[in-house]
Write an enzyme that holds these catalytic residues in place. Sequence first.
Site, PDB file in Angstrom:
ATOM      1  N   TRP A   3       0.783  -1.249   0.116  1.00  0.00           N
ATOM      2  CA  TRP A   3       0.255   0.133  -0.167  1.00  0.00           C
ATOM      3  C   TRP A   3       0.845   0.957   0.184  1.00  0.00           C
ATOM      4  O   TRP A   3       1.944   1.360   0.552  1.00  0.00           O
ATOM      5  CB  TRP A   3      -0.947  -0.116   1.062  1.00  0.00           C
ATOM      6  CG  TRP A   3      -1.540   1.023   1.339  1.00  0.00           C
ATOM      7  CD1 TRP A   3      -3.346   1.630   0.093  1.00  0.00           C
ATOM      8  CD2 TRP A   3      -2.095   1.844   2.326  1.00  0.00           C
ATOM      9  NE1 TRP A   3      -3.284   3.080   1.665  1.00  0.00           N
ATOM     10  CE2 TRP A   3      -2.920   2.739   2.122  1.00  0.00           C
ATOM     11  CE3 TRP A   3      -1.235   1.726   3.924  1.00  0.00           C
ATOM     12  CZ2 TRP A   3      -3.770   3.949   2.977  1.00  0.00           C
ATOM     13  CZ3 TRP A   3      -1.737   2.980   5.141  1.00  0.00           C
ATOM     14  CH2 TRP A   3      -2.695   3.774   4.094  1.00  0.00           C
ATOM     15  N   ASP A  30      -0.455  -4.751   9.291  1.00  0.00           N
ATOM     16  CA  ASP A  30      -1.550  -3.571   9.329  1.00  0.00           C
ATOM     17  C   ASP A  30      -2.225  -4.718   9.231  1.00  0.00           C
ATOM     18  O   ASP A  30      -2.856  -5.130   7.870  1.00  0.00           O
ATOM     19  CB  ASP A  30      -0.661  -3.195   7.743  1.00  0.00           C
ATOM     20  CG  ASP A  30      -1.364  -1.927   7.908  1.00  0.00           C
ATOM     21  OD1 ASP A  30      -2.809  -1.884   8.231  1.00  0.00           O
ATOM     22  OD2 ASP A  30      -1.472  -1.779   6.313  1.00  0.00           O
ATOM     23  N   ALA A  51      -6.356  -4.388   8.279  1.00  0.00           N
ATOM     24  CA  ALA A  51      -6.479  -2.966   7.928  1.00  0.00           C
ATOM     25  C   ALA A  51      -8.276  -3.615   7.001  1.00  0.00           C
ATOM     26  O   ALA A  51      -9.336  -2.871   6.847  1.00  0.00           O
ATOM     27  CB  ALA A  51      -5.956  -1.788   6.208  1.00  0.00           C
TER      28      ALA A  51
HETATM   29  C1  PLP Z   1      -3.096  -2.117   3.228  1.00  0.00           C
HETATM   30  C2  PLP Z   1      -4.046  -0.769   4.743  1.00  0.00           C
HETATM   31  N1  PLP Z   1      -3.660   0.042   5.433  1.00  0.00           N
HETATM   32  C3  PLP Z   1      -4.273   0.494   6.401  1.00  0.00           C
HETATM   33  C4  PLP Z   1      -5.420   1.511   5.601  1.00  0.00           C
HETATM   34  C5  PLP Z   1      -6.097   2.569   6.212  1.00  0.00           C
HETATM   35  O1  PLP Z   1      -7.323   2.373   6.155  1.00  0.00           O
HETATM   36  P1  PLP Z   1      -7.831   4.084   6.988  1.00  0.00           P
HETATM   37  O2  PLP Z   1      -6.510   4.885   7.584  1.00  0.00           O
HETATM   38  O3  PLP Z   1      -8.635   4.549   6.134  1.00  0.00           O
HETATM   39  O4  PLP Z   1      -8.407   3.307   7.861  1.00  0.00           O
HETATM   40  C6  PLP Z   1      -5.431   0.723   4.071  1.00  0.00           C
HETATM   41  C7  PLP Z   1      -6.835   1.725   3.160  1.00  0.00           C
HETATM   42  O5  PLP Z   1      -6.728   2.056   2.615  1.00  0.00           O
HETATM   43  C8  PLP Z   1      -5.199  -0.340   3.557  1.00  0.00           C
HETATM   44  O6  PLP Z   1      -5.215  -0.892   2.156  1.00  0.00           O
END
Ligand code: PLP
Length: 394
Positions: free
Chosen positions: A127, A208, A210
């Site tokens: 990401w 992470d 998510a």
């Molecule tokens: C891999 C990953 N980590 C973290 C996030 C964080 O998302 P948010 O800050 O919207 O909760 C995302 C969002 O697209 C993600 O794809």
Amino acid sequence: MFETLQKATLDKIFVLMAEYAADPRTNKIDLGVGVYKDPKNNTPIMSAVKKAEQRILDGAKTKTYKGVVGNKEFSQAIVDLALGGVVDASRIRTVNGAGGTGALMTLLHVLGRARPGGKIYISDPTWPNHIPLAENANLKVEYYPYFDATTRKVDFDAMMKVIDGLGGNDIVLLHGCCHNPTGANLTKAQWDLVAESLKRTGAFPLIDLAYLGFGDGLEEDAYGVRKVAASVPESMIAFSASKNFGLYRERAGVSIAIAKDSATADVVSSQMQNVIRGTISQTPDHGAEVVRVILEDAELRAEWAAELKEMRERMQRLRVKLADAIRRKSNSKDFDFIAEHSGMFSLLGLAPDVVQKLKTEDAVYMINDSRINVAGIPEDRVDELADYLIAAAG
Ligand SMILES: Cc1ncc(COP(=O)(O)O)c(C=O)c1O
């Protein structure tokens, strides 16, 4: 003042979103932005969320500050959901985050203080926001190979060559499940090997998380995070409630730190609170409170879990349909991986000029690296999309 500034580059996803919005073609297909879509192409508010919001609205008596750690009951419910009791509570500390990104930010800043200029190993690809988040926290980004572009599977041997060679000062960022952007995920046996390796080398895992519940199920998707957290003395987890509760703009997340003992956990907690205080002072609470209400109420929790299951099964169905259509029409198994991947994304492995052509000629939008959001596949136009992709892939 501003004359010293140069224009900063925005994440490409925002440019693509604007292009899609401005495209007048009525047959356009949005496989770009990373939000869940229902069959009508909407990103709905879950019904359990609506009900929880009503309860909160009816019962609310104050909007006063919650305190630097945020909504503790929310954090506890997420710790239970993610870790399922595999780590003793005395070693765990939490603060709320402004979404999963905010949760990552807090954890990375603490790690940047623990190892100023230290190395953080991130999957290649990842990401894109992981990189500035780590760099802003005074960490140096390095990569471990992750994806085999030919098989479209995890290149586990290449990944482990790097992971096995790490030392006790190194940090490894792992996607807990539903890898973004590839959609290729570690098997349980591979998670076991990663956990063993981290235990042996002492490298520090930051996970992470998510997309819990977007892959194979809430319990199944938690396998890796639980295995790692139970295997090593110290770790961190950044949880996002954006996708699995559909709370994107409410910015609900939790930073979870696990230390080797309670006294160390207290030190880490004070650091996390210090980061929050010195950056955003207090975290948003509406989304956190919504999740708390849902997870603490048996009926709402069951309703939410059922809605999440429906979303997950819809994405799995769309994967199978698209892979089947491509196989049927092209007589090739080249896109079968779409059905084998899990989560919201798959990396198709198309060249940037092919991605561009799909956009300009067929109004099919995806990220430049050919990541598609499977929830954006229009179920009634799967055959048409299959034709576009077969022609594009040549
Ligand atoms: C891999 C990953 N980590 C973290 C996030 C964080 O998302 P948010 O800050 O919207 O909760 C995302 C969002 O697209 C993600 O794809």
